[in-house]
Design a protein around this motif. Structure first.
Motif, PDB file in Angstrom:
ATOM      1  N   PHE A   1       7.632 -22.581 -65.014  1.00  7.98           N
ATOM      2  CA  PHE A   1       9.272 -23.704 -65.401  1.00  7.98           C
ATOM      3  C   PHE A   1      10.137 -23.631 -64.631  1.00  7.98           C
TER       4      PHE A   1
ATOM      5  N   LEU B   1      17.532 -19.508 -71.247  1.00  8.72           N
ATOM      6  CA  LEU B   1      16.270 -20.338 -72.152  1.00  8.72           C
ATOM      7  C   LEU B   1      15.563 -20.161 -71.335  1.00  8.72           C
TER       8      LEU B   1
ATOM      9  N   GLY C   1      11.863 -19.057 -73.223  1.00 11.16           N
ATOM     10  CA  GLY C   1      11.048 -20.508 -73.465  1.00 11.16           C
ATOM     11  C   GLY C   1       9.641 -20.368 -73.162  1.00 11.16           C
TER      12      GLY C   1
ATOM     13  N   PHE D   1       8.174 -17.793 -74.940  1.00 17.00           N
ATOM     14  CA  PHE D   1       6.949 -18.194 -75.742  1.00 17.00           C
ATOM     15  C   PHE D   1       6.167 -18.880 -75.737  1.00 17.00           C
TER      16      PHE D   1
ATOM     17  N   LEU E   1       1.970 -18.151 -76.253  1.00 19.72           N
ATOM     18  CA  LEU E   1       1.372 -18.805 -76.998  1.00 19.72           C
ATOM     19  C   LEU E   1       0.333 -19.640 -76.520  1.00 19.72           C
TER      20      LEU E   1
ATOM     21  N   LEU F   1       6.550 -23.661 -86.325  1.00 18.93           N
ATOM     22  CA  LEU F   1       5.280 -22.553 -85.564  1.00 18.93           C
ATOM     23  C   LEU F   1       6.174 -21.378 -85.902  1.00 18.93           C
TER      24      LEU F   1
ATOM     25  N   LEU G   1       0.464 -28.955 -87.706  1.00 16.79           N
ATOM     26  CA  LEU G   1       0.617 -28.880 -86.739  1.00 16.79           C
ATOM     27  C   LEU G   1       0.291 -30.207 -85.502  1.00 16.79           C
TER      28      LEU G   1
ATOM     29  N   LYS H   1       7.398 -34.597 -79.754  1.00 20.24           N
ATOM     30  CA  LYS H   1       8.209 -34.357 -78.430  1.00 20.24           C
ATOM     31  C   LYS H   1       7.428 -32.821 -78.299  1.00 20.24           C
ATOM     32  N   LEU H   2       6.158 -32.812 -78.979  1.00 19.35           N
ATOM     33  CA  LEU H   2       5.271 -31.500 -78.304  1.00 19.35           C
ATOM     34  C   LEU H   2       4.826 -32.912 -77.163  1.00 19.35           C
TER      35      LEU H   2
ATOM     36  N   HIS I   1       5.533 -33.086 -74.284  1.00 15.45           N
ATOM     37  CA  HIS I   1       5.862 -33.242 -73.513  1.00 15.45           C
ATOM     38  C   HIS I   1       5.454 -32.224 -72.746  1.00 15.45           C
ATOM     39  N   ALA I   2       4.124 -31.506 -73.415  1.00 16.94           N
ATOM     40  CA  ALA I   2       2.754 -30.734 -72.621  1.00 16.94           C
ATOM     41  C   ALA I   2       2.293 -32.395 -71.531  1.00 16.94           C
TER      42      ALA I   2
HETATM   43  C1  HEM Z   1       1.297 -28.207 -70.577  1.00 17.67           C
HETATM   44  C2  HEM Z   1       2.185 -27.344 -70.934  1.00 17.67           C
HETATM   45  C3  HEM Z   1       3.267 -27.383 -71.576  1.00 17.67           C
HETATM   46  C4  HEM Z   1       4.355 -26.891 -70.492  1.00 17.67           C
HETATM   47  C5  HEM Z   1       4.590 -26.830 -68.978  1.00 17.67           C
HETATM   48  C6  HEM Z   1       6.106 -26.858 -71.988  1.00 17.67           C
HETATM   49  C7  HEM Z   1       6.862 -26.793 -71.286  1.00 17.67           C
HETATM   50  C8  HEM Z   1       7.619 -26.334 -72.197  1.00 17.67           C
HETATM   51  C9  HEM Z   1       9.365 -26.911 -71.628  1.00 17.67           C
HETATM   52  C10 HEM Z   1       9.863 -26.389 -70.177  1.00 17.67           C
HETATM   53  C11 HEM Z   1      10.134 -25.990 -72.650  1.00 17.67           C
HETATM   54  C12 HEM Z   1      11.370 -25.979 -72.718  1.00 17.67           C
HETATM   55  C13 HEM Z   1      12.230 -24.972 -72.997  1.00 17.67           C
HETATM   56  C14 HEM Z   1      12.235 -24.524 -73.685  1.00 17.67           C
HETATM   57  O1  HEM Z   1      12.307 -24.354 -74.901  1.00 17.67           O
HETATM   58  O2  HEM Z   1      11.131 -23.607 -73.732  1.00 17.67           O
HETATM   59  C15 HEM Z   1       9.144 -26.780 -74.112  1.00 17.67           C
HETATM   60  C16 HEM Z   1       9.855 -26.808 -74.587  1.00 17.67           C
HETATM   61  C17 HEM Z   1       9.093 -26.421 -76.112  1.00 17.67           C
HETATM   62  N1  HEM Z   1       7.384 -26.575 -76.243  1.00 17.67           N
HETATM   63 FE1  HEM Z   1       6.891 -26.411 -74.587  1.00 17.67          FE
HETATM   64  N2  HEM Z   1       5.397 -27.247 -72.791  1.00 17.67           N
HETATM   65  C18 HEM Z   1       4.017 -26.903 -72.722  1.00 17.67           C
HETATM   66  C19 HEM Z   1       2.926 -26.922 -74.321  1.00 17.67           C
HETATM   67  C20 HEM Z   1       3.568 -26.656 -75.117  1.00 17.67           C
HETATM   68  C21 HEM Z   1       2.785 -26.718 -76.110  1.00 17.67           C
HETATM   69  C22 HEM Z   1       0.874 -27.354 -76.571  1.00 17.67           C
HETATM   70  C23 HEM Z   1       3.138 -26.935 -77.378  1.00 17.67           C
HETATM   71  C24 HEM Z   1       3.023 -26.272 -78.921  1.00 17.67           C
HETATM   72  C25 HEM Z   1       1.904 -26.273 -79.483  1.00 17.67           C
HETATM   73  C26 HEM Z   1       4.684 -26.620 -77.144  1.00 17.67           C
HETATM   74  C27 HEM Z   1       5.823 -25.855 -77.802  1.00 17.67           C
HETATM   75  C28 HEM Z   1       7.290 -25.952 -77.442  1.00 17.67           C
HETATM   76  C29 HEM Z   1       8.652 -26.096 -78.406  1.00 17.67           C
HETATM   77  C30 HEM Z   1       8.219 -26.218 -79.939  1.00 17.67           C
HETATM   78  C31 HEM Z   1       8.923 -26.553 -77.379  1.00 17.67           C
HETATM   79  C32 HEM Z   1      11.035 -27.389 -77.832  1.00 17.67           C
HETATM   80  C33 HEM Z   1      11.573 -25.109 -78.545  1.00 17.67           C
HETATM   81  C34 HEM Z   1      12.817 -25.886 -78.607  1.00 17.67           C
HETATM   82  O3  HEM Z   1      13.141 -25.686 -79.510  1.00 17.67           O
HETATM   83  O4  HEM Z   1      13.921 -24.769 -77.704  1.00 17.67           O
HETATM   84  N3  HEM Z   1       4.429 -26.701 -75.648  1.00 17.67           N
HETATM   85  N4  HEM Z   1       8.040 -26.061 -73.198  1.00 17.67           N
END
Ligand code: HEM
Ligand code: SF4
Ligand code: SF4
Lengths: 251, 472
Positions: A62, A72, A76, A79, A83, A148, A200, A208-209, A211-212
């Motif tokens: 990140f 953050l 993040g 987290f 996960l 979550l 989920l 927005k999930l 984003h993965a």
């Molecule tokens: C390639 C896989 C993934 C990458 C590179 C990634 C990256 C990120 C990044 C950089 C953020 C923003 C900063 C943060 O709040 O942590 C974020 C937010 C988030 N991610 Fe991921 N993520 C991935 C997969 C997932 C998966 C599989 C889940 C859940 C099932 C997930 C759930 C979330 C949630 C809930 C947030 C928002 C956090 C908030 O409310 O601030 N992410 N992710």
């Protein structure tokens, strides 16, 4: 099979279908949407290996987030790390035989399950407390964190409140993925945990999930900065109607 | 240099809600092939345009889909930092378009409250017109977003949608109309272009006693120089700087009245105009049979220049790589020993350098201007690291905001840049963009910076010793 088991097997297939079809559809839409211009945020790498390294830095570490917001980033990144460990740990319920390295993750997986509550709460609390983040947050931003947290708590309850027969869990999960459904383990906590996970899965492709997946197709990050060396072709290009621009002063 | 402390303002809702640029004139809109005024069925037409763009730009689709509203970009935008208006936080700006996207194009439209989905009302359109014209498309937000979400892409899409229904600002559309009429932004006819260059020849002659040519429409020259037209009328040191460089290196060059403008305001409005404006540079290069195109000191022009081969290529008749930035060109010659420099010619100056956003984050060059500055003066001071290179703060006037009625927005957007200049002892603010230069001169007065604003080639040209002419 009892009716509860029947219902949950059906729900599981429904949820899985929505998840895979949904995610597949969203990925397909991105894939078939053209990229007309080279728009990497520079300085950007000129080679494929350079871009791979840049992407790895984003996905694994990140990096841009680190630049943007250290607190953050810590919340993040831990987290997502937790996960990932938790997801890997859960593979033992789907694989037979269980590979040694996944069995070896069991302990740390449980710790991760406890730990993940800390960053999740941090993420939730900052949404309420930081003026800017509260302003931009929408209802679903809170709900997905609560979801979550709910998954983590019900999971931990099976460990610390009322134990669950893991053999029965494994039989149930294997039943689902081998298309030979069996009875659901008799545990209320498992029922809650499992229901929330299905929720989920259903929510994932609409949210927005994504984003993965989306992080990998982001042109500002995954493009090479080589437009001057190789001609980059815009897939939907059309001829400039030069006739309309011929009234210049000279030349 | 260490980081500058950046004060993040408390949110002041709607603080800049009523700061709008003047709307376009009907005749300008028609000249550039857009509806002269708001079309009748604007809502439907806007949504059709949006659908078209969603199908054309993966960036737009992806960025509307995946923002997690983490807020990392929020306090990075010069316009938010300067105005405190929450809708100037990049993510909030993007949400203005995203909420409409959600309503019409996603499943979330069925549950509007869950994820802020809103129909495209007159009120929303008005909000778009306000806040998508308080963004300079500087891309600073994209640097800090974990997914590289570039709010400039969203702003561009929103402006293109608005333009397609007859809503655009006066400044951009007037400039584009000028380009189609005269070949340049300020509307200077060809004879005046040539006159002015002659006048600059005389100036150099008087100054140095050397006969430096400033050619116009010269067929068969090696290099076509495409400067921002303002260099020939306002930033004269810079224009003379180019001439001296070509002269000292003994390279044949020309300007083209048909393309007497590097700037391409199509970037700030719509793809179609961007493509057409770009094409005339290539047409000029073909007609004049040059081997290379060198771009003068203009930020967003350089960004579009890098698209040139995609927009109107293939450009087989030009040498690779093409195009060349003037600082790369000059630095290459410098390294090959083409110049003799006398740094003391700039001893009255302490120089600092402002990276134009479109140079820093949309293609470089970052080091060449610095090397040229170091070669031409004895005292060079960098601004703080979190305000330079990839972190550079917009001058506040980019992206088609550089109009008089928008002065409040411009000065607010320039606040961070001004503070950064104040951390140095500089009395010469060098930069490589005509928009930055015009804006920073105003900023200089407004924030009492006490600097002279000029180009890198202005500085270099002063230090260049012309009788030290050598072959390379
Ligand atoms: C390639 C896989 C993934 C990458 C590179 C990634 C990256 C990120 C990044 C950089 C953020 C923003 C900063 C943060 O709040 O942590 C974020 C937010 C988030 N991610 Fe991921 N993520 C991935 C997969 C997932 C998966 C599989 C889940 C859940 C099932 C997930 C759930 C979330 C949630 C809930 C947030 C928002 C956090 C908030 O409310 O601030 N992410 N992710
Ligand atoms: S592109 Fe620049 S001006 Fe526009 S939102 Fe991003 S940081 Fe702000
Ligand atoms: S940094 Fe990126 S993901 Fe985070 S709020 Fe801004 S645009 Fe959205």
């Amino acid at each position: 099979m009892d009716s509860v088991s029947l219902i949950f097997n059906v729900l599981a297939y429904l949820a899985l279908a929505i998840f895979w079809v949904g995610v597949g559809y969203r990925l397909w839409v991105w894939a078939e949407t053209p990229v007309p211009l080279k728009i990497p945020t520079t300085p950007a790498p000129e080679t494929l290996s350079g871009v791979t390294a840049r992407m790895a830095g984003e996905v694994v570490l990140f990096r841009s987030l680190f630049r943007g917001d250290k607190a953050l980033w810590l919340g993040g990144w831990t987290f997502h790390g937790a996960l990932l460990l938790i997801l890997l740990k859960h593979l033992r319920y789907f694989l037979f035989p269980v590979p040694a390295w996944i069995a070896g993750l069991n302990h740390i997986g449980v710790y991760a399950g406890e730990f993940i509550l800390i960053p999740l709460l941090f993420l939730l609390v900052r949404r309420f407390t930081l003026e800017q983040v509260r302003y931009i947050s929408v209802l679903s931003d809170y709900l997905v964190l609560l979801l979550l947290i709910g998954i983590a708590l019900t999971g931990l309850a099976m460990k610390f409140v009322a134990g669950v027969d893991v053999v029965a869990v494994k039989a149930f999960m294997l039943g689902i993925i081998t298309l030979s459904p069996t009875a659901m383990p008799a545990s209320t906590w498992f029922l809650f945990h499992f229901s929330l996970v299905l929720l989920l899965l259903v929510y994932f492709p609409f949210s927005k999930l994504l984003h993965a997946g989306g992080v990998f197709v982001s042109p500002t990050r995954n493009q090479r900065d080589d437009g001057r060396i190789r001609r980059y072709v815009n897939p939907w290009d059309y001829p400039a109607e030069s006739g309309e621009v011929t009234t210049f002063g000279g030349g | 240099m260490a980081d500058m402390k950046i004060e993040v303002p408390r949110l002041q809702r709607d603080a800049f809600a009523d700061k709008q640029c003047h709307r376009a004139h009907a005749d300008h809109m028609e000249t550039i092939n857009l509806p002269p005024e708001l079309v009748d069925n604007w809502q439907q037409r806007a949504l059709e345009k949006m659908e078209q763009l969603l199908g054309r730009y993966r960036s737009l689709r992806d960025y509307l889909d995946i923002c997690v509203r983490c807020g990392s970009c929020a306090d990075k935008c010069p316009f938010f930092l300067g105005t405190g208006d929450p809708k100037n936080m990049p993510v909030a700006r993007a949400e203005l378009l995203r909420k409409v996207y959600r309503y019409y194009f996603t499943a979330a439209g069925w549950l509007p409250d869950l994820g802020r989905a809103e129909p495209l009302t007159e009120e929303v359109l008005n909000e778009w017109y306000t806040y998508f014209y308080q963004c300079s498309e500087c891309r600073r937000c994209s640097v800090f977003c974990p997914y590289g979400i570039d709010t400039a892409e969203i702003t561009m899409a929103a402006r293109e949608i608005m333009a397609s229904i007859g809503v655009a600002n006066k400044y951009i559309t007037e400039v584009l109309a000028n380009v189609y009429r005269t070949g340049n932004n300020i509307g200077i006819p060809a004879p005046a272009w040539a006159d002015n260059l002659e006048f600059l020849e005389d100036d150099i002659q008087e100054d140095t006693g050397v006969d430096v040519k400033m050619p116009v429409d010269q067929e068969g020259a090696d290099v076509l120089l495409v400067p921002p037209s303002a260099d020939n009328f306002v930033n004269l040191d810079t224009m003379m700087g180019y001439g001296k460089v070509f002269h000292a290196a003994g390279i044949s060059w020309t300007t083209a009245t048909y393309a007497s403008e590097a700037a391409n305001f199509g970037l700030f409005l719509d793809f179609n105009n961007m493509k057409k404006v770009n094409k005339r540079i290539i047409d000029a290069a073909r007609r004049l049979k040059v081997k290379r195109i060198v771009f003068g000191e203009c930020g967003h022009a350089w960004r579009v220049a890098l698209y040139m081969n995609t927009l109107n290529g293939p450009l087989d008749f030009l040498e690779v790589p093409n195009p060349i930035h003037c600082t790369e060109f000059t630095l290459d010659l410098l390294k090959r020993g083409a110049f003799k420099l006398d740094k003391s010619a700039n001893d009255e100056y302490v120089v600092t350098y402002h990276d134009p956003c479109n140079i820093a984050r949309a293609g470089g060059p970052l080091e060449p201007p610095r090397e040229l500055i170091r070669a031409s003066c004895n005292r060079f001071e960098e601004m703080p690291e979190n305000t330079t290179r990839i972190n550079t703060f917009c001058c506040g006037g980019g992206g088609g905001l550089l109009s008089d009625e928008h002065m409040d927005v411009r000065m607010a957007g320039a606040k961070m840049r001004a503070m950064a200049v104040q951390t140095t002892n500089a009395n010469y603010l060098a930069t490589m963009c005509a928009i930055c230069k015009a804006q920073l001169k105003k900023v200089n007065t407004h924030y009492k910076l006490g600097v002279e604003v000029e180009g890198v080639h202005g500085l270099f040209g002063r230090a260049l010793v012309l009788n030290g002419n050598q072959e390379v």
